[in-house]
Scaffold this motif. Structure first.
Motif, mmCIF file in Angstrom:
data_model
loop_
_atom_site.group_PDB
_atom_site.id
_atom_site.type_symbol
_atom_site.label_atom_id
_atom_site.label_comp_id
_atom_site.label_asym_id
_atom_site.label_seq_id
_atom_site.Cartn_x
_atom_site.Cartn_y
_atom_site.Cartn_z
ATOM 1 N N SER A 367 7.194 29.979 65.765
ATOM 2 C CA SER A 367 8.132 30.886 65.093
ATOM 3 C C SER A 367 9.368 31.116 65.976
ATOM 4 N N MET A 379 14.698 34.954 52.879
ATOM 5 C CA MET A 379 13.738 36.047 52.716
ATOM 6 C C MET A 379 14.032 36.767 51.396
ATOM 7 N N GLU A 384 10.469 45.151 50.192
ATOM 8 C CA GLU A 384 10.365 44.981 51.645
ATOM 9 C C GLU A 384 10.606 46.325 52.331
ATOM 10 N N LEU A 388 10.858 42.396 59.503
ATOM 11 C CA LEU A 388 11.269 42.152 60.893
ATOM 12 C C LEU A 388 11.951 40.802 61.020
ATOM 13 N N SER A 389 11.479 39.816 60.236
ATOM 14 C CA SER A 389 11.942 38.440 60.426
ATOM 15 C C SER A 389 13.467 38.338 60.328
HETATM 16 P P1 ADP Z 1 5.185 41.700 57.100
HETATM 17 O O1 ADP Z 1 5.437 42.271 55.740
HETATM 18 O O2 ADP Z 1 4.214 40.573 57.063
HETATM 19 O O3 ADP Z 1 4.883 42.737 58.161
HETATM 20 P P2 ADP Z 1 7.630 41.325 58.599
HETATM 21 O O4 ADP Z 1 8.865 40.505 58.357
HETATM 22 O O5 ADP Z 1 7.827 42.790 58.726
HETATM 23 O O6 ADP Z 1 6.577 40.988 57.474
HETATM 24 O O7 ADP Z 1 6.919 40.825 59.941
HETATM 25 C C1 ADP Z 1 6.384 39.572 60.045
HETATM 26 C C2 ADP Z 1 6.248 39.230 61.514
HETATM 27 O O8 ADP Z 1 5.193 38.307 61.666
HETATM 28 C C3 ADP Z 1 7.482 38.558 62.098
HETATM 29 O O9 ADP Z 1 7.562 38.876 63.468
HETATM 30 C C4 ADP Z 1 7.186 37.071 61.917
HETATM 31 O O10 ADP Z 1 7.849 36.288 62.884
HETATM 32 C C5 ADP Z 1 5.686 37.058 62.143
HETATM 33 N N1 ADP Z 1 5.012 36.002 61.376
HETATM 34 C C6 ADP Z 1 4.688 36.029 60.062
HETATM 35 N N2 ADP Z 1 4.039 34.898 59.711
HETATM 36 C C7 ADP Z 1 3.959 34.148 60.822
HETATM 37 C C8 ADP Z 1 3.396 32.860 61.108
HETATM 38 N N3 ADP Z 1 2.791 32.126 60.173
HETATM 39 N N4 ADP Z 1 3.474 32.412 62.377
HETATM 40 C C9 ADP Z 1 4.084 33.149 63.327
HETATM 41 N N5 ADP Z 1 4.625 34.362 63.128
HETATM 42 C C10 ADP Z 1 4.574 34.854 61.891
#
Ligand code: ADP
Length: 502
Positions: A367, A379, A384, A388-389
């Motif tokens: 990632s 996204m 939401e 964070l992404s």
């Molecule tokens: P969520 O609703 O799942 O909490 P967010 O965007 O708030 O979504 O946070 C997701 C976090 O998890 C981010 O830091 C993203 O980089 C990480 N993440 C999600 N899926 C993966 C994956 N398959 N591999 C690595 N990191 C992931």
């Protein structure tokens, strides 16, 4: 009276001791930022079996007492350890917490009610800590404000304690059968409590307790705080949010700006920063090669990172992915989730080999490489709360393309072709073609207007997504509950006034 505000931050998980999701991250990062912002903050979580031994060995016994829960009279030990300058308290009860996982047991309702009650009971036993604000998080601690008001109100020590309840995930509300109300919570004989906790006559809803009894309610972005007042986003709680809108606000989460820093990140091919973006080109070439995509700096590389679910907008992606891949655009998806979407992505990765890659796994290092090497992050979420992404992507100069909802709307400034401002691209409706045309617009700018693109990257990388910003907002909120306590950090306040004048 000039002193620090004393805040007890209660959560069912906190990284690095226990983490199953976003709440663990928040409870792991926010308290340190609150401490830096001038609060005397302590965190309380259960003492789980799975907490690493290294931490358990450092814990010291503080006190123990009994907690009553319905007809039960239960042991409660409090242990303590200091981590990164913040005091963490651990609620010790082997019957409830010496288990392999945090959740997923037949008696979760009882375990979680016990924790919520222990938090409140403990407030009279913590040496040198007289709580001003009890900050509860999600349904696991939603009953603490209920217990506080129904059982402890009137005791001198509890009289001045105010409560804040933060919703991180509205989907999980702690719905239990009605017998819990009397047998476990001991609240069946209090009509006001029974009325406010029942969601219908056969069930009790823990989260409803937190929403009705807390002095202030927050959620993790201002836009989501507004959205949950509507039936579409409100998960059957929208009427409470509308009724209590005067105490409801949203504070955008932060990200770990040390872990996600393109200038120091050790996972990526080359480090880079807003002054020198040459490393980003190397990262792009490296990830294209690694994933079997054609190595070409001119082809826009679009990435999705996250759970493959309806919430994350996978339905829209499914609808137009074929059309998108007919263009000269590369797409990488990193995530796991619903099988239907996983299979769909695998199919398109096979059909468009060299242009698309489906990484159906959870891989943190990958990632990082994707955040660094991509040009855009897609996204298109249905809803939401924060997300964070998109914030992480901006740190790496990867421009987000988002649907205008919740935290996405609050963190991404859409590109304005007339003023040149923006940190990414956005679209309003949950509509696949709207998403696709926004993506095509971004791709055209990437190819045809490199100066504009570079400016947008600079804007994105210059945004402040640190926890310090969020902590400042939480401190203001706490202070509003205790105006008699002069905020401890005078210099920061003066800065505030200066900001307002400007
Ligand atoms: P969520 O609703 O799942 O909490 P967010 O965007 O708030 O979504 O946070 C997701 C976090 O998890 C981010 O830091 C993203 O980089 C990480 N993440 C999600 N899926 C993966 C994956 N398959 N591999 C690595 N990191 C992931």
């Amino acid at each position: 009276m000039r002193r620090k505000l004393r805040v007890l931050f209660a959560a069912f998980e906190a990284s690095p001791f226990m983490k199953t999701g976003g709440l663990g991250d928040v409870a792991g990062s926010l308290p340190q930022a609150l401490k830096d912002a001038g609060c005397d903050v302590r965190v309380m979580i259960p003492k789980f079996l799975t907490i690493p031994e290294a931490y358990k060995n450092q814990m010291v016994h503080v006190t123990d007492f009994r907690v009553s829960l319905g007809w039960r009279n239960l042991f409660c030990g409090i242990e303590k350890l200091t981590y990164k300058g913040v005091i963490y308290y651990f609620v010790d009860n082997e019957y409830y917490f010496m288990r392999d996982k945090a959740y997923g047991y037949f008696d979760d309702g009882e375990r979680i009610a016990y924790f919520a009650k222990a938090v409140v009971e403990s407030l009279q036993y913590l040496p040198d800590f007289q709580c001003d604000v009890l900050h509860c998080n999600d349904w696991h601690t939603a009953l603490s404000p209920v217990f506080l008001r129904e059982f402890y109100q009137g005791l001198p020590l509890y009289e001045n304690i105010k409560t804040v309840f933060t919703i991180h995930n509205l989907k999980f509300q702690g719905q239990m059968s009605d017998y819990v109300l009397g047998d476990v919570l001991g609240l069946a004989g209090i009509p006001a409590a029974a009325d406010q906790l029942r969601s219908d006559k056969d069930s009790v809803n823990f989260m409803k307790g937190g929403l009705c009894y807390s002095d202030l309610l927050t959620t993790v972005s201002p836009t989501y705080a507004n959205e949950i007042k509507t039936p579409f986003y409100g998960e059957h709680m929208d009427d409470i949010f509308r009724r209590r809108e005067n105490v409801l606000s949203g504070i955008l989460n932060g990200i770990d700006t040390q872990e996600y820093d393109p200038e120091t990140d050790s996972h990526i091919e080359a480090n880079f920063g807003p002054q020198d973006m040459s490393g980003k080109a190397l990262c792009k070439a490296a990830i294209q090669k690694e994933l079997g995509l054609s190595v070409d700096p001119d082809v826009p590389l679009v990435t999705m990172i996250g759970r493959l679910t309806e919430q994350k907008g996978m339905e829209l992606v499914q609808r137009v992915i074929g059309e998108v891949l007919e263009r000269n655009i590369q797409l990488v998806v990193l995530g796991t989730g619903d099988k239907q979407y996983e299979d769909m992505l695998r199919y398109y990765a096979w059909k468009y080999e060299g242009r698309m890659c489906a990484c159906i796994c959870f891989n943190e290092a990958l990632s990082h490489r994707l955040y660094a090497g991509s040009d855009m992050l897609l996204m298109p979420s249905l809803f939401e709360p924060c997300g964070l992404s998109q914030m992480i992507a901006m740190r790496y100069g990867t421009l987000p393309i988002v649907r205008e909802t919740g935290g996405l709307k609050d963190s991404v400034i859409p590109y304005n072709q007339y003023t040149g401002e923006g940190t990414g691209f956005s679209f309003a409706n949950y509509n696949a073609h709207e998403m696709m045309f926004t993506l095509f617009t971004a791709a055209d700018i990437y190819r045809g207007q490199p100066d504009v693109w570079q400016q947008l990257q600079e804007n994105a990388m210059g945004q402040d997504f640190s926890w310090a910003r969020a902590a400042k907002d939480y401190c203001k909120l706490y202070s509003s509950l205790h105006p008699e306590v002069t905020p401890y950090k005078k210099p920061a306040d003066n800065q505030d006034h200066k900001d307002q004048k400007e």
